[in-house]
Scaffold this active site. Structure first.
Site, PDB file in Angstrom:
ATOM      1  N   LYS A  42     -31.218 -12.563  67.179  1.00 28.76           N
ATOM      2  CA  LYS A  42     -32.661 -12.511  66.974  1.00 28.76           C
ATOM      3  C   LYS A  42     -33.362 -11.883  68.182  1.00 28.76           C
ATOM      4  O   LYS A  42     -32.962 -12.131  69.326  1.00 28.76           O
ATOM      5  CB  LYS A  42     -33.191 -13.926  66.737  1.00 28.76           C
ATOM      6  CG  LYS A  42     -32.608 -14.551  65.479  1.00 28.76           C
ATOM      7  CD  LYS A  42     -32.789 -16.055  65.441  1.00 28.76           C
ATOM      8  CE  LYS A  42     -32.038 -16.645  64.268  1.00 28.76           C
ATOM      9  NZ  LYS A  42     -31.899 -18.112  64.368  1.00 28.76           N
ATOM     10  N   GLU A  88     -31.017 -22.734  58.226  1.00 26.70           N
ATOM     11  CA  GLU A  88     -31.237 -21.289  58.121  1.00 26.70           C
ATOM     12  C   GLU A  88     -30.953 -20.794  56.702  1.00 26.70           C
ATOM     13  O   GLU A  88     -29.927 -21.148  56.114  1.00 26.70           O
ATOM     14  CB  GLU A  88     -30.316 -20.554  59.099  1.00 26.70           C
ATOM     15  CG  GLU A  88     -30.603 -20.899  60.550  1.00 26.70           C
ATOM     16  CD  GLU A  88     -29.907 -19.967  61.549  1.00 26.70           C
ATOM     17  OE1 GLU A  88     -30.415 -19.823  62.660  1.00 26.70           O
ATOM     18  OE2 GLU A  88     -28.849 -19.390  61.203  1.00 26.70           O
ATOM     19  N   ARG A 122     -29.359 -28.562  66.769  1.00 26.88           N
ATOM     20  CA  ARG A 122     -29.823 -28.569  68.166  1.00 26.88           C
ATOM     21  C   ARG A 122     -31.193 -27.929  68.237  1.00 26.88           C
ATOM     22  O   ARG A 122     -31.694 -27.408  67.239  1.00 26.88           O
ATOM     23  CB  ARG A 122     -28.848 -27.749  69.002  1.00 26.88           C
ATOM     24  CG  ARG A 122     -28.674 -26.351  68.397  1.00 26.88           C
ATOM     25  CD  ARG A 122     -28.048 -25.354  69.299  1.00 26.88           C
ATOM     26  NE  ARG A 122     -27.637 -24.160  68.579  1.00 26.88           N
ATOM     27  CZ  ARG A 122     -28.394 -23.115  68.315  1.00 26.88           C
ATOM     28  NH1 ARG A 122     -29.656 -23.108  68.700  1.00 26.88           N
ATOM     29  NH2 ARG A 122     -27.941 -22.077  67.647  1.00 26.88           N
TER      30      ARG A 122
HETATM   31  P1  ADP Z   1     -23.927 -17.032  62.941  1.00 27.11           P
HETATM   32  O1  ADP Z   1     -23.693 -18.508  62.954  1.00 27.11           O
HETATM   33  O2  ADP Z   1     -22.724 -16.262  63.448  1.00 27.11           O
HETATM   34  O3  ADP Z   1     -25.202 -16.636  63.597  1.00 27.11           O
HETATM   35  P2  ADP Z   1     -25.087 -16.843  60.259  1.00 27.11           P
HETATM   36  O4  ADP Z   1     -24.392 -17.346  59.057  1.00 27.11           O
HETATM   37  O5  ADP Z   1     -26.200 -17.669  60.793  1.00 27.11           O
HETATM   38  O6  ADP Z   1     -23.991 -16.572  61.416  1.00 27.11           O
HETATM   39  O7  ADP Z   1     -25.624 -15.383  59.992  1.00 27.11           O
HETATM   40  C1  ADP Z   1     -26.207 -14.596  60.998  1.00 27.11           C
HETATM   41  C2  ADP Z   1     -26.920 -13.416  60.395  1.00 27.11           C
HETATM   42  O8  ADP Z   1     -26.000 -12.611  59.611  1.00 27.11           O
HETATM   43  C3  ADP Z   1     -28.023 -13.768  59.407  1.00 27.11           C
HETATM   44  O9  ADP Z   1     -29.236 -14.039  60.061  1.00 27.11           O
HETATM   45  C4  ADP Z   1     -28.057 -12.515  58.565  1.00 27.11           C
HETATM   46  O10 ADP Z   1     -28.732 -11.496  59.271  1.00 27.11           O
HETATM   47  C5  ADP Z   1     -26.614 -12.104  58.438  1.00 27.11           C
HETATM   48  N1  ADP Z   1     -25.967 -12.699  57.241  1.00 27.11           N
HETATM   49  C6  ADP Z   1     -25.299 -13.862  57.164  1.00 27.11           C
HETATM   50  N2  ADP Z   1     -24.861 -14.107  55.901  1.00 27.11           N
HETATM   51  C7  ADP Z   1     -25.259 -13.044  55.151  1.00 27.11           C
HETATM   52  C8  ADP Z   1     -25.132 -12.672  53.736  1.00 27.11           C
HETATM   53  N3  ADP Z   1     -24.480 -13.441  52.874  1.00 27.11           N
HETATM   54  N4  ADP Z   1     -25.670 -11.502  53.335  1.00 27.11           N
HETATM   55  C9  ADP Z   1     -26.320 -10.689  54.218  1.00 27.11           C
HETATM   56  N5  ADP Z   1     -26.470 -10.980  55.527  1.00 27.11           N
HETATM   57  C10 ADP Z   1     -25.952 -12.123  56.001  1.00 27.11           C
END
Ligand code: ADP
Length: 446
Positions: A237, A275, A291
């Site tokens: 982010k 999220e 957290r």
């Molecule tokens: P991490 O724990 O590694 O941060 P997340 O599951 O929170 O992984 O995903 C991080 C980012 O990856 C999301 O904010 C989004 O931008 C992208 N992302 C995750 N899952 C998807 C999905 N199914 N389709 C498209 N983008 C995804």
């Protein structure tokens, strides 16, 4: 209430926690690596303990050293901040075994939400909408092919123990599936010590929208609305806002209520963030962070609630200080993450800050441990400051942010301030018209 809290972190977040402690009349203990002895969190804390050499593995992740520091200083609680040990269930258990309060959720909840497959199945069962995908880890290629056909390409391969946006692979067609699964599995094993991977539908143009919650561990869970964190580079982010330009209050209330109901049945304790990806008017759960989150200040600005203070009070056994009906959302807030990086190609830019002059004035908050003469270290995360601006409307917020970014002086190193100045003047951004891919395109084409 606690007498003394050890803050097991560094940088701006250690300072943020210190401030909440002081306002509650609680003394603080800073821990630091040998490289951080001049850091602001160390200077301001009532006591400080050096816990090891610069590499995080030997200091900020060194559990025996941190427990010893808490014991010798007689701290009665530990606040982990974010990152480092904040989502380490083992650490939470060890802290409690030493009769020190862990300011966070139970170790079981940390472990549950830290496992992406288990957490997805659990929240699905509790009524939270999830991204369509495999129910468990991918066991064999034949099943994986069948599953991918059912979900429909493109799909995303993700690591069950993943985090920090690492280890994800997009698969566009059948012929790429087997190779991507193998690669993702090997990478996950190396990075996280757990090779389990799963698949989900790759959403093409979603926004990243997350709900801030606070639970008391007794069944009460209140939400503090959403943050839009769609502006990401490499899944990290860069800028966040509350509220989201894409939601109205009905949609917010509905997803907030669904989230609270689910977490209430878990008896979730502590601040937490659920999220979601948001596309076509639908929410899809991706993960829960158990957290404090980097971007929590935008929520504090629009709700007037001090989330860290609330974490501390709940951990000490108090009820949540407010109910859902007390929560109102006032105006708009935006946070710019300012990193010690070159603004064009994002190379790390550690070094000595020769002049530091943060912006001020109405509606401006700067969470940062910087000062003139401070050396930004190469050993740690490049986040050096969070500039958070609040105003009555999104337009006013953008004008104020522009003025604050112009005022901000950080000389001696390169920072991402110029990137933020460009972003907030872009027409799509001004219109709130962006998704999780927008920033990558913007960076490539500017
Ligand atoms: P991490 O724990 O590694 O941060 P997340 O599951 O929170 O992984 O995903 C991080 C980012 O990856 C999301 O904010 C989004 O931008 C992208 N992302 C995750 N899952 C998807 C999905 N199914 N389709 C498209 N983008 C995804």
């Amino acid at each position: 209430m606690f007498d003394k809290i050890l803050i097991a972190n560094r940088g701006e977040i250690a300072l943020r926690v210190h401030r909440a402690c002081k306002e509650l009349g609680i003394r603080t203990v800073a821990v630091h690596s040998t490289a951080d002895s001049d850091a602001m969190h160390v200077r301001l804390a009532d006591e400080s303990v050096c816990i090891g050499p610069p590499p995080a593995n030997e200091s900020y992740l060194n559990i025996p050293a941190i427990i010893t520091a808490a014991t010798v200083t007689n701290a009665d609680a530990i606040h982990p901040g974010y990152g480092f040990l904040s989502e380490n269930a083992n650490f939470a258990s060890i802290v409690e075994e030493h009769d020190i309060c862990f300011i966070g959720p139970t170790a079981d909840h940390i472990a549950l939400m830290g496992d992406k497959i288990a957490s997805k199945n659990k929240v699905d069962e509790l009524g939270i909408p999830v991204v369509p995908g495999s129910e468990g880890a991918i066991e064999n290629i034949k099943d994986a092919h069948a599953m991918a056909e059912e979900i429909g390409y493109p799909i995303l391969i993700k690591a069950s123990a993943g985090g920090g946006g690492r280890g994800m692979k997009i698969v566009h067609k059948k012929s790429e599936l087997e190779g991507s699964i193998k690669e993702a599995g090997t990478e996950a094993l190396t990075a996280f010590g757990n090779g389990a991977v799963y698949m989900e539908k790759f959403l093409q143009n979603p926004r990243h929208i997350e709900i801030q919650v606070i639970g008391d561990g007794k069944g009460t869970v209140v939400h503090l609305g959403e943050r839009d964190c769609s502006l990401q580079r490499r899944h990290q982010k860069i800028l966040e806002e509350a509220g989201s330009p894409a939601l109205n209050s009905n949609v917010r209330d509905n997803i907030g209520e669904t989230t609270c109901n689910a977490l209430s049945s878990l008896h979730y304790r502590n601040a937490g963030t659920v999220e979601f990806l948001y596309e076509g008017g639908e929410f899809y759960f991706i993960e829960m962070n158990t957290r404090l989150q980097v971007e929590h200040p935008v929520t504090e600005m629009v709700t007037g609630i001090d989330i860290v203070r609330e974490q501390i009070k709940i951990a000490s056994g108090s009820d949540i200080s407010f109910s859902q009906n007390d929560i109102t959302f006032n105006g708009h807030a935006i946070e710019c993450r300012i990193n010690a990086e070159t603004p064009i190609d994002f190379r790390p830019s550690p070094g000595k800050v020769s002049t530091y002059h943060p912006p001020g004035g109405i509606g401006v908050r700067v969470d940062s441990g910087l000062y003139s003469g401070y050396s930004v270290l190469p050993h740690y995360d490049s986040l050096i400051s969070k500039l958070v601006v609040h105003a009555t409307s999104r337009n006013e917020c953008l004008m104020r942010l522009n003025r604050a970014l112009e005022e901000y002086v950080i000389n001696g190193i390169e920072t991402t301030i110029p990137l933020h100045q460009e972003i907030i003047k872009n027409r799509d951004f001004v219109n709130g018209d962006y998704n999780i891919h927008w920033l990558e395109n913007f960076v490539e084409t500017r």
